[in-house]
Design an enzyme around this catalytic site. Structure first.
Site, PDB file in Angstrom:
ATOM      1  N   LYS A 185      73.662  43.943  39.568  1.00 18.44           N
ATOM      2  CA  LYS A 185      74.509  45.089  39.911  1.00 18.44           C
ATOM      3  C   LYS A 185      75.551  44.709  40.964  1.00 18.44           C
ATOM      4  O   LYS A 185      75.241  43.999  41.914  1.00 18.44           O
ATOM      5  CB  LYS A 185      73.649  46.227  40.488  1.00 18.44           C
ATOM      6  CG  LYS A 185      72.614  46.759  39.521  1.00 18.44           C
ATOM      7  CD  LYS A 185      71.706  47.770  40.208  1.00 18.44           C
ATOM      8  CE  LYS A 185      70.880  47.150  41.302  1.00 18.44           C
ATOM      9  NZ  LYS A 185      69.819  48.050  41.809  1.00 18.44           N
ATOM     10  N   THR A 216      75.290  56.817  48.816  1.00 23.51           N
ATOM     11  CA  THR A 216      74.795  55.887  47.799  1.00 23.51           C
ATOM     12  C   THR A 216      73.318  55.556  48.038  1.00 23.51           C
ATOM     13  O   THR A 216      72.824  54.537  47.581  1.00 23.51           O
ATOM     14  CB  THR A 216      75.620  54.578  47.822  1.00 23.51           C
ATOM     15  OG1 THR A 216      75.638  54.080  49.172  1.00 23.51           O
ATOM     16  CG2 THR A 216      77.036  54.811  47.328  1.00 23.51           C
ATOM     17  N   GLY A 218      69.671  55.425  47.241  1.00 26.74           N
ATOM     18  CA  GLY A 218      68.874  55.583  46.016  1.00 26.74           C
ATOM     19  C   GLY A 218      69.633  55.340  44.724  1.00 26.74           C
ATOM     20  O   GLY A 218      69.143  55.665  43.645  1.00 26.74           O
ATOM     21  N   THR A 219      70.826  54.741  44.822  1.00 27.61           N
ATOM     22  CA  THR A 219      71.584  54.487  43.581  1.00 27.61           C
ATOM     23  C   THR A 219      70.844  53.506  42.672  1.00 27.61           C
ATOM     24  O   THR A 219      70.833  53.668  41.455  1.00 27.61           O
ATOM     25  CB  THR A 219      72.991  53.927  43.886  1.00 27.61           C
ATOM     26  OG1 THR A 219      72.852  52.853  44.820  1.00 27.61           O
ATOM     27  CG2 THR A 219      73.902  54.987  44.460  1.00 27.61           C
ATOM     28  N   GLY A 220      70.211  52.496  43.289  1.00 29.65           N
ATOM     29  CA  GLY A 220      69.485  51.493  42.486  1.00 29.65           C
ATOM     30  C   GLY A 220      68.256  52.104  41.828  1.00 29.65           C
ATOM     31  O   GLY A 220      67.958  51.826  40.652  1.00 29.65           O
ATOM     32  N   CYS A 221      67.530  52.944  42.578  1.00 26.58           N
ATOM     33  CA  CYS A 221      66.345  53.623  42.015  1.00 26.58           C
ATOM     34  C   CYS A 221      66.773  54.502  40.844  1.00 26.58           C
ATOM     35  O   CYS A 221      66.155  54.494  39.768  1.00 26.58           O
ATOM     36  CB  CYS A 221      65.672  54.500  43.072  1.00 26.58           C
ATOM     37  SG  CYS A 221      65.240  53.621  44.580  1.00 26.58           S
TER      38      CYS A 221
END
Ligand code: ATP
Ligand code: HMH
Length: 289
Positions: A185, A216, A218-221
């Site tokens: 990412k 942003t 928790g964007t990856g979760c």
């Protein structure tokens, strides 16, 4: 696959997804973000909590790992009864938890998305440094998809990633560790947030505009949970990843602006549009805000 329940006699059998991750009391990341994403994408969400964090949009104040036996028991309890079409991991904290989760992924033959969470957006560590080797050797070979951000990919490959070609090379090397589909990412880059997808044969660049925002957390979760939900709904991996990219981009764009630090994204943006849309003069379900 561990999915059961088609024989349950329910009138409507919905797709199910399991998240094995930490709890974020601020509810922007971790288990809470995953369950909201599953619900928004109309997938029944199950959870096995690995650790509890005292966290808000600014910082992680405390973290407590749950006993390995309790983590295993949560996974067994939901899978022997309800079943999951796909699963994901988030915060795994320690080598012991990684080993236990890998054992359960094998036992239940789970389709697995690994989000190799190492730090929160605030910079606080969520994975012990001696756990990286366990992640590489035990969990990655079981993963159908992995979604490292740039700092995580740098740690997994052991070198800097500065260019798009570096991202492609990192994806190649992580694929060689045994993961079937890699998404490196680009959220942490300085330019456009380009994510690089690699399935062992072809590369696909997932592009979007960079949204100027502090929100942003928790964007990856959320991104990895959306991939998991779309896999559970039966999409092929490449389409699930592309769908998740569209979902997270809009979720960031519509972030509600909660808290004083890195706030959460808007998980229910599709419902929000429906709920507030003005149709022929009506005010939608809850009226425009
Ligand atoms: N400002 C932004 N604008 C648009 N897309 C973004 C932005 N920041 C991140 N993304 C996208 O969000 C997704 C998650 O990427 P990111 O690198 O932020 O994950 P992460 O660091 O693992 O998140 P976290 O650890 O907070 O959960 C990727 O698809 C990335 O491209
Ligand atoms: C519990 C938890 N998992 C993952 C992240 C990564 O954003 C976080 N901040 N907190």
């Amino acid at each position: 696959m561990s999915r059961r329940g088609d024989e349950e006699g329910n009138r409507r059998v919905s797709p199910r997804a399991l998240t094995i991750a930490g709890s974020d009391s601020g509810a922007g990341a971790g288990i809470q973000a995953d369950l909201k994403t599953f619900a928004a994408l109309e997938v029944y969400g199950l959870s096995a909590i690995t650790a509890i964090t005292a966290q808000n949009t600014r910082s992680v104040y405390a973290a407590y790992e749950l006993p390995v036996e309790l983590i295993e028991a949560q996974i067994d309890a939901v899978l022997e009864d309800i079943g999951a079409d796909a699963a994901k991991t988030g915060m795994l904290a320690s080598p012991q938890i990684i080993e236990a989760v890998a054992g359960r992924v094998r036992k239940w033959n789970l389709r697995l998305v690994v989000d190799p969470v190492m730090r929160a957006k605030s910079g606080d560590a969520l994975l012990q440094s001696d756990a990286v080797q366990a992640l590489r050797s035990q969990l990655l070979p079981l993963a159908e998809v992995i979604t490292p951000n740039l700092p995580e990919a740098e740690i997994l490959v052991g070198g800097p990633i500065d260019t798009l070609e570096d991202m492609r090379e990192a994806a190649r090397r992580i694929h060689a560790l045994g993961v079937q589909h890699v998404v490196v990412k680009g959220g942490h880059s300085s330019g456009e947030p380009i994510d690089v997808y690699f399935d062992g044969q072809q590369f696909v660049e997932l592009r979007s505009q960079r949204i100027k925002t502090a929100h942003t957390h928790g964007t990856g979760c959320t991104f990895s949970a959306a991939i998991t939900a779309l896999l559970a709904r039966g999409l092929p991996v490449e389409k699930a990843v592309a769908g998740a990219k569209r979902y997270i981009t809009e979720a960031i764009r519509q972030a509600p602006g909660i808290g004083h630090g890195h706030g959460p994204v808007e998980h229910f943006w599709q419902w929000r549009q429906l709920a507030t849309s003005t149709d022929a003069g009506s005010e939608g379900l809850i009226g425009a805000s």
